[in-house]
Design a protein around this motif. Structure first.
Motif, PDB file in Angstrom:
ATOM      1  N   LEU A 186       0.826  -1.200   0.000  1.00 54.34           N
ATOM      2  CA  LEU A 186       0.000   0.000   0.000  1.00 54.34           C
ATOM      3  C   LEU A 186       0.863   1.254   0.000  1.00 54.34           C
ATOM      4  O   LEU A 186       0.575   2.228  -0.703  1.00 54.34           O
ATOM      5  N   GLU A 187       1.943   1.239   0.795  1.00 54.66           N
ATOM      6  CA  GLU A 187       2.822   2.401   0.841  1.00 54.66           C
ATOM      7  C   GLU A 187       3.502   2.634  -0.504  1.00 54.66           C
ATOM      8  O   GLU A 187       3.635   3.779  -0.960  1.00 54.66           O
ATOM      9  N   THR A 236       0.927   4.046  -2.877  1.00 52.83           N
ATOM     10  CA  THR A 236       0.662   5.441  -2.530  1.00 52.83           C
ATOM     11  C   THR A 236       1.777   6.353  -3.003  1.00 52.83           C
ATOM     12  O   THR A 236       1.538   7.457  -3.508  1.00 52.83           O
ATOM     13  N   GLN A 256     -10.745  -4.681   3.543  1.00 56.88           N
ATOM     14  CA  GLN A 256      -9.357  -4.220   3.470  1.00 56.88           C
ATOM     15  C   GLN A 256      -8.899  -4.057   2.020  1.00 56.88           C
ATOM     16  O   GLN A 256      -8.206  -3.095   1.684  1.00 56.88           O
ATOM     17  N   ASN A 257      -9.270  -5.009   1.178  1.00 57.57           N
ATOM     18  CA  ASN A 257      -8.873  -4.915  -0.233  1.00 57.57           C
ATOM     19  C   ASN A 257      -9.488  -3.692  -0.900  1.00 57.57           C
ATOM     20  O   ASN A 257      -8.846  -2.995  -1.683  1.00 57.57           O
ATOM     21  N   GLU A 264     -10.382  -0.974   0.613  1.00 56.56           N
ATOM     22  CA  GLU A 264      -9.700   0.199   1.181  1.00 56.56           C
ATOM     23  C   GLU A 264      -8.377   0.444   0.480  1.00 56.56           C
ATOM     24  O   GLU A 264      -7.995   1.595   0.212  1.00 56.56           O
ATOM     25  N   THR A 265      -7.671  -0.645   0.138  1.00 57.54           N
ATOM     26  CA  THR A 265      -6.410  -0.519  -0.590  1.00 57.54           C
ATOM     27  C   THR A 265      -6.630   0.105  -1.958  1.00 57.54           C
ATOM     28  O   THR A 265      -5.885   0.985  -2.385  1.00 57.54           O
ATOM     29  N   SER A 296      -7.502   3.861  -1.524  1.00 61.38           N
ATOM     30  CA  SER A 296      -6.327   4.664  -1.156  1.00 61.38           C
ATOM     31  C   SER A 296      -5.386   4.839  -2.340  1.00 61.38           C
ATOM     32  O   SER A 296      -4.815   5.912  -2.551  1.00 61.38           O
ATOM     33  N   ALA A 297      -5.228   3.783  -3.135  1.00 61.07           N
ATOM     34  CA  ALA A 297      -4.304   3.841  -4.263  1.00 61.07           C
ATOM     35  C   ALA A 297      -4.794   4.779  -5.357  1.00 61.07           C
ATOM     36  O   ALA A 297      -3.998   5.438  -6.030  1.00 61.07           O
TER      37      ALA A 297
END
Length: 342
Positions: A3-4, A7, A247-248, A250-251, A254-255
């Motif tokens: 994720l980081e 991002t 969670q997926n 949310e990923t 966010s991306a």
């Protein structure tokens, strides 16, 4: 870690997009504003709406250097500036979509109901409508002031008092700021699709095609942002039962946040580029640029075409008046075809 990394890549891509948007869009919108104010008189409703759209786009673009710096470093400009600039951006977002919607409706009325359109132009109601559009946009953007906050030296976060408040804000932004206006645009151009190729007057055909292109590009640029809002609504619904669920999703959200936000800024850049391409069919001279000729052409201020269209409407109206008088004097029923031919 994944994720980081996503991002970080998204941030770099967003900064590149924002930088190009600023370099292209700022002088482009300044050129459009200067050309219309300085060289186009009288101005048609379409050109007047294009002028206000360029002003809204310019207000958004001049904030980009601050956003680029904050993405690469951190937000050092204070809480008040964060809220103020976000408020300006949301106001311009709402005003842009409303202006483009009015452009679409105006084109629909001008093509399908030219008599009503001519009467509306004579009444000069557009100024009042524009004041209403900007006032409504300012009002709709107020929730942003209340929810935007600084966190970890970033001006990218909203803080809501409850999930219900978040749902209301997201629905307001997506429904009023995109779904409803875009539905109106689609209906207008669906009704006009078969008519565009049959238009007699070049200025009407040119302005209708140009407005349709503005609508299409606006949709392409803003759909990812509102898809992100819909994903956020789904996450709120899922996480009410299980905070660890989704969670997926949310990923994914966010991306795509940075890219979707950057594309929203691109929508303020593409219109001047579109006008330049549309103006290629007009040969420029030492005294007139192609864009000047384009906007004058749309306004019907070149000798002949705009005057011919208005005189055509006037002749049709006179013909209808005479036909109605004939039917009245002869006591012929109003529903007989000969009295409705106009």
């Amino acid at each position: 870690v994944a994720l980081e990394e996503m991002t970080e890549v998204g941030t770099i891509v967003a900064c590149v997009i924002l930088g190009l948007s600023f370099l292209v869009g700022t002088p482009g919108n300044l050129l459009v504003i200067w050309t219309i104010i300085r060289h186009v008189r009288p101005r048609s409703h379409t050109v007047e709406l294009i002028l206000h759209l360029a002003i809204a786009d310019l207000l958004v673009l001049i904030t980009l250097p601050l956003w680029i710096y904050s993405l690469l470093q951190s937000w050092i400009f204070g809480k008040v500036t964060c809220k103020a600039l976000t408020y300006v951006i949301y106001t311009c977002m709402y005003s842009s979509v409303f202006l483009i919607t009015i452009m679409s409706v105006e084109r629909f009325v001008a093509v399908r109901y030219p008599f009503i359109s001519a009467g509306w132009r004579r009444k000069k109601a557009l100024r009042k409508l524009l004041i209403g559009v900007w006032a409504f946009a300012f009002l709709l953007s107020v929730p942003v002031i209340l929810t935007r906050k600084l966190e970890n030296d970033s001006c990218q976060y909203e803080e809501y008092d409850s999930p219900g408040q978040e749902v209301m804000c997201l629905l307001l932004e997506t429904l009023v700021g995109f779904v409803v206006p875009f539905s109106v645009m689609v209906i207008c151009y669906s009704c006009l699709y078969s008519r565009i190729a049959q238009m007699t007057f070049k200025s009407k055909r040119k302005s209708t095609g140009l407005t349709a292109s503005v609508v299409l590009l606006f949709a392409i640029c803003w759909i990812p942002h509102h898809v992100g809002n819909i994903i956020s609504l789904v996450l709120i619904s899922i996480q009410r039962g299980d905070p660890d669920a989704g969670q997926n999703l949310e990923t994914v959200r966010s991306a795509m946040t940075f890219i979707a936000g950057a594309l929203a800024f691109v929508s303020s850049t593409v219109n001047p580029v579109l006008y330049v391409f549309a103006a290629r069919s007009f040969r420029s001279s030492l005294r007139e640029t192609g864009i000047q000729k384009l906007f004058r052409h749309i306004s019907g201020s070149h000798p002949g075409e705009g005057t011919k269209e208005m005189s055509f409407v006037s002749r049709r109206q006179n013909s209808q008046t005479q036909s109605s008088a004939c039917c009245t004097e002869s006591n012929v029923p109003a529903d007989i075809d000969i009295c409705n031919q106009g």
